[in-house]
Design a protein around this motif. Structure first.
Motif, PDB file in Angstrom:
ATOM      1  N   TRP A 210       0.828  -1.205   0.000  1.00 58.10           N
ATOM      2  CA  TRP A 210       0.000   0.000   0.000  1.00 58.10           C
ATOM      3  C   TRP A 210       0.866   1.260   0.000  1.00 58.10           C
ATOM      4  O   TRP A 210       0.664   2.158  -0.827  1.00 58.10           O
ATOM      5  CB  TRP A 210      -0.933  -0.011   1.209  1.00 58.10           C
ATOM      6  N   GLY A 211       1.806   1.357   0.923  1.00 57.93           N
ATOM      7  CA  GLY A 211       2.610   2.564   1.044  1.00 57.93           C
ATOM      8  C   GLY A 211       3.602   2.739  -0.089  1.00 57.93           C
ATOM      9  O   GLY A 211       3.758   3.837  -0.632  1.00 57.93           O
ATOM     10  N   SER A 212       4.271   1.664  -0.465  1.00 56.73           N
ATOM     11  CA  SER A 212       5.359   1.766  -1.440  1.00 56.73           C
ATOM     12  C   SER A 212       4.899   1.769  -2.887  1.00 56.73           C
ATOM     13  O   SER A 212       5.602   2.264  -3.772  1.00 56.73           O
ATOM     14  CB  SER A 212       6.345   0.600  -1.237  1.00 56.73           C
ATOM     15  N   ILE A 213       3.718   1.204  -3.158  1.00 60.31           N
ATOM     16  CA  ILE A 213       3.278   1.051  -4.535  1.00 60.31           C
ATOM     17  C   ILE A 213       1.892   1.650  -4.806  1.00 60.31           C
ATOM     18  O   ILE A 213       1.722   2.500  -5.679  1.00 60.31           O
ATOM     19  CB  ILE A 213       3.237  -0.453  -4.940  1.00 60.31           C
ATOM     20  N   GLN A 214       0.885   1.231  -4.040  1.00 59.94           N
ATOM     21  CA  GLN A 214      -0.489   1.424  -4.494  1.00 59.94           C
ATOM     22  C   GLN A 214      -1.114   2.776  -4.206  1.00 59.94           C
ATOM     23  O   GLN A 214      -1.895   3.293  -5.010  1.00 59.94           O
ATOM     24  CB  GLN A 214      -1.391   0.330  -3.878  1.00 59.94           C
ATOM     25  N   HIS A 215      -0.807   3.398  -3.068  1.00 59.90           N
ATOM     26  CA  HIS A 215      -1.709   4.429  -2.562  1.00 59.90           C
ATOM     27  C   HIS A 215      -1.804   5.690  -3.434  1.00 59.90           C
ATOM     28  O   HIS A 215      -2.875   6.275  -3.565  1.00 59.90           O
ATOM     29  CB  HIS A 215      -1.378   4.794  -1.110  1.00 59.90           C
ATOM     30  N   GLY A 216      -0.712   6.115  -4.045  1.00 65.43           N
ATOM     31  CA  GLY A 216      -0.782   7.310  -4.868  1.00 65.43           C
ATOM     32  C   GLY A 216      -1.532   7.068  -6.160  1.00 65.43           C
ATOM     33  O   GLY A 216      -2.577   7.673  -6.429  1.00 65.43           O
ATOM     34  N   LEU A 217      -1.029   6.156  -6.967  1.00 69.38           N
ATOM     35  CA  LEU A 217      -1.647   5.817  -8.250  1.00 69.38           C
ATOM     36  C   LEU A 217      -3.061   5.285  -8.056  1.00 69.38           C
ATOM     37  O   LEU A 217      -3.991   5.677  -8.764  1.00 69.38           O
ATOM     38  CB  LEU A 217      -0.773   4.776  -8.961  1.00 69.38           C
ATOM     39  N   GLY A 218      -3.229   4.392  -7.071  1.00 70.71           N
ATOM     40  CA  GLY A 218      -4.526   3.738  -6.868  1.00 70.71           C
ATOM     41  C   GLY A 218      -5.618   4.700  -6.471  1.00 70.71           C
ATOM     42  O   GLY A 218      -6.745   4.630  -6.983  1.00 70.71           O
ATOM     43  N   MET A 219      -5.322   5.625  -5.559  1.00 68.87           N
ATOM     44  CA  MET A 219      -6.358   6.564  -5.123  1.00 68.87           C
ATOM     45  C   MET A 219      -6.661   7.608  -6.187  1.00 68.87           C
ATOM     46  O   MET A 219      -7.818   7.927  -6.451  1.00 68.87           O
ATOM     47  CB  MET A 219      -5.946   7.230  -3.804  1.00 68.87           C
ATOM     48  N   VAL A 220      -5.627   8.167  -6.805  1.00 66.40           N
ATOM     49  CA  VAL A 220      -5.865   9.195  -7.822  1.00 66.40           C
ATOM     50  C   VAL A 220      -6.683   8.623  -8.976  1.00 66.40           C
ATOM     51  O   VAL A 220      -7.588   9.278  -9.513  1.00 66.40           O
ATOM     52  CB  VAL A 220      -4.542   9.792  -8.328  1.00 66.40           C
ATOM     53  N   GLY A 221      -6.414   7.384  -9.348  1.00 67.45           N
ATOM     54  CA  GLY A 221      -7.154   6.759 -10.442  1.00 67.45           C
ATOM     55  C   GLY A 221      -8.650   6.682 -10.197  1.00 67.45           C
ATOM     56  O   GLY A 221      -9.444   6.692 -11.152  1.00 67.45           O
ATOM     57  N   LEU A 222      -9.048   6.623  -8.929  1.00 69.27           N
ATOM     58  CA  LEU A 222     -10.474   6.552  -8.599  1.00 69.27           C
ATOM     59  C   LEU A 222     -11.236   7.791  -9.047  1.00 69.27           C
ATOM     60  O   LEU A 222     -12.456   7.748  -9.250  1.00 69.27           O
ATOM     61  CB  LEU A 222     -10.665   6.392  -7.080  1.00 69.27           C
ATOM     62  N   SER A 223     -10.547   8.896  -9.212  1.00 72.30           N
ATOM     63  CA  SER A 223     -11.228  10.165  -9.514  1.00 72.30           C
ATOM     64  C   SER A 223     -11.598  10.316 -10.984  1.00 72.30           C
ATOM     65  O   SER A 223     -12.337  11.244 -11.346  1.00 72.30           O
ATOM     66  CB  SER A 223     -10.345  11.347  -9.092  1.00 72.30           C
ATOM     67  N   ALA A 224     -11.117   9.435 -11.852  1.00 74.29           N
ATOM     68  CA  ALA A 224     -11.287   9.638 -13.296  1.00 74.29           C
ATOM     69  C   ALA A 224     -12.739   9.840 -13.732  1.00 74.29           C
ATOM     70  O   ALA A 224     -13.028  10.784 -14.482  1.00 74.29           O
ATOM     71  CB  ALA A 224     -10.642   8.478 -14.066  1.00 74.29           C
ATOM     72  N   PRO A 225     -13.693   8.994 -13.306  1.00 70.50           N
ATOM     73  CA  PRO A 225     -15.080   9.223 -13.765  1.00 70.50           C
ATOM     74  C   PRO A 225     -15.627  10.593 -13.355  1.00 70.50           C
ATOM     75  O   PRO A 225     -16.353  11.232 -14.127  1.00 70.50           O
ATOM     76  CB  PRO A 225     -15.859   8.090 -13.074  1.00 70.50           C
ATOM     77  N   LEU A 226     -15.270  11.064 -12.138  1.00 69.66           N
ATOM     78  CA  LEU A 226     -15.770  12.361 -11.679  1.00 69.66           C
ATOM     79  C   LEU A 226     -15.129  13.519 -12.429  1.00 69.66           C
ATOM     80  O   LEU A 226     -15.761  14.554 -12.641  1.00 69.66           O
ATOM     81  CB  LEU A 226     -15.533  12.512 -10.175  1.00 69.66           C
ATOM     82  N   THR A 227     -13.872  13.358 -12.842  1.00 74.97           N
ATOM     83  CA  THR A 227     -13.224  14.445 -13.590  1.00 74.97           C
ATOM     84  C   THR A 227     -13.935  14.668 -14.918  1.00 74.97           C
ATOM     85  O   THR A 227     -14.044  15.803 -15.388  1.00 74.97           O
ATOM     86  CB  THR A 227     -11.731  14.156 -13.839  1.00 74.97           C
ATOM     87  N   TYR A 228     -14.410  13.588 -15.514  1.00 76.04           N
ATOM     88  CA  TYR A 228     -15.147  13.698 -16.776  1.00 76.04           C
ATOM     89  C   TYR A 228     -16.477  14.410 -16.548  1.00 76.04           C
ATOM     90  O   TYR A 228     -16.870  15.288 -17.316  1.00 76.04           O
ATOM     91  CB  TYR A 228     -15.381  12.295 -17.348  1.00 76.04           C
TER      92      TYR A 228
END
Length: 401
Positions: A210-228
């Motif tokens: 979670w800390g070393s790999i997932q949390h930045g990319l994984g959380m930001v990616g969740l926002s894509a539908p709302l940005t549209y």
């Protein structure tokens, strides 16, 4: 499909207008790194009109690093062209950060799509309520950003009581400052077998998945539908202290939130920006203190990663360090979401994990806190008096062995 390890992602389905369901099938050894074969994202908006290539971004942002580190290929129907190029750069960035691991695997798609038709004049800010995101909120509130809060990152998305507590705090702050809160509820952590990922890959500088790999990319990616839907052209993600500039980022410790990750992340007409890279934790708390001296705000900090209830435990290293830094700025931690009392001081002193979580940076922070707090006089009836005494009497040094 020659690769023995593959992940086949089905076309996402929108349920009840606001819940995106993404089913996938694993072939080969990669299957053991998942607890189930359905990823979901629930948002407080209707996403029926969002293109498939954008709906695919949340699952890809969370599944690609597993494919890469296991050498698995991903098969998907549609992908955004900007996002595809971003993932190539981010894959290379992980390889640079963790050279003793091998990041392979490719994304195979049926159609590549350019999503340029939506408006893009708004901004969004990921907001957890921690020191980093509160500081970024203060610095960016003039833009009236959407406040994006993930439910399922530090507290389980299934804990309705804890999620409601977080939602209420965010909504209160948003209402007070005329902002719009957006909640992103997902099983981004629980659909993975995080324990097995940690067991097999937490080495060679990669401390935990979670800390070393997932949390930045994984959380930001969740926002894509709302940005549209909202026409968001910039997503701000508050950086952790320790990265001082884009130029010096290669000298900073490897971490899952990093300029070479978020600042490379794009899709459609939306880009991501790490916010506050030039600030250390004391700088950020000073900004919060200055803001509170001017505004009578209802800010409640939520910094704890030990508690899963939506509160601060008050007994872990991060809680203690934050409370101490608040005291240095003349702030009362109990007014900002913390409390401590005599039994908790005893608990702090007996907490075996406390010193195991110190590193060179945290040791230095504690040394600075101790030196500065020694010149401050607190009355014995002050509720944090015993906490203050504990700091003066403790040698904050990492224990090994």
């Amino acid at each position: 499909m020659g690769n023995l390890n593959s992940i086949i992602i089905e076309t996402p389905v929108v349920k009840d207008g606001n819940k995106i369901l993404c089913k996938f099938k694993c072939i080969g050894e990669v299957n053991k790194y998942f607890n189930n074969n359905t990823f979901y994202l629930e948002v407080n908006d209707i996403v029926d009109s969002v293109p498939i290539s954008i709906l695919n971004i949340p699952i890809l942002a969370n599944i690609c690093p597993i494919a890469w580190i296991t050498g698995s290929d991903i098969y998907i129907d549609q992908i955004d062209n900007q996002f595809l190029e971003s993932m190539k750069k981010i894959k290379a960035s992980f390889q640079i950060m963790y050279p003793q691991h091998t990041f392979r695997g490719e994304i195979f798609y049926q159609e590549i799509v350019s999503n340029q038709e939506y408006e893009s004049q708004a901004s969004g800010l990921f907001f957890s309520g921690g020191v980093d995101s509160v500081t970024s909120f203060i610095r960016k509130k003039h833009e009236f950003p959407y406040l994006l809060t993930v439910l399922g990152a530090d507290i389980p998305e299934s804990d309705i009581k804890a999620c409601c507590k977080v939602e209420n705090n965010v909504m209160q702050l948003a209402f007070e400052h005329h902002l719009v809160p957006v909640f992103l509820k997902s099983n981004l952590r629980t659909f993975l077998n995080e324990k097995k990922l940690n067991t097999n890959f937490s080495k060679f500088g990669l401390s935990n998945w979670w800390g070393s790999i997932q949390h930045g990319l994984g959380m930001v990616g969740l926002s894509a539908p709302l940005t549209y839907l909202k026409g968001i052209n910039t997503i701000y993600f508050a950086t952790s202290p320790g990265i001082f500039s884009v130029e010096s980022c290669l000298d900073s410790a490897p971490w899952g939130s990093h300029p070479s990750i978020e600042n490379n992340l794009k899709w459609g007409k939306t880009k991501t920006e790490l916010e506050g890279m030039e600030l250390n934790r004391f700088d950020k708390i000073n900004i919060i203190a200055d803001f509170l001296r001017i505004y009578d705000s209802s800010i409640k900090l939520r910094v704890c990663w030990e508690s899963t209830s939506g509160d601060n435990c008050g007994n872990c290293e991060k809680c203690a360090r934050t409370m101490a830094a608040l005291l240095l700025e003349g702030l009362n931690p109990s007014e900002l979401g913390f409390n401590t009392y005599n039994p908790s001081i005893h608990s702090l002193s007996k907490n075996k994990q406390f010193f195991s979580k110190l590193n060179d940076n945290k040791e230095l922070q504690w040394k600075c806190i101790k030196n500065r707090i020694s010149s401050t006089i607190y009355e014995e009836d002050f509720e944090f008096f015993h906490f203050y005494q504990w700091i003066l009497q403790t040698e904050f040094k990492r224990q090994t062995g």
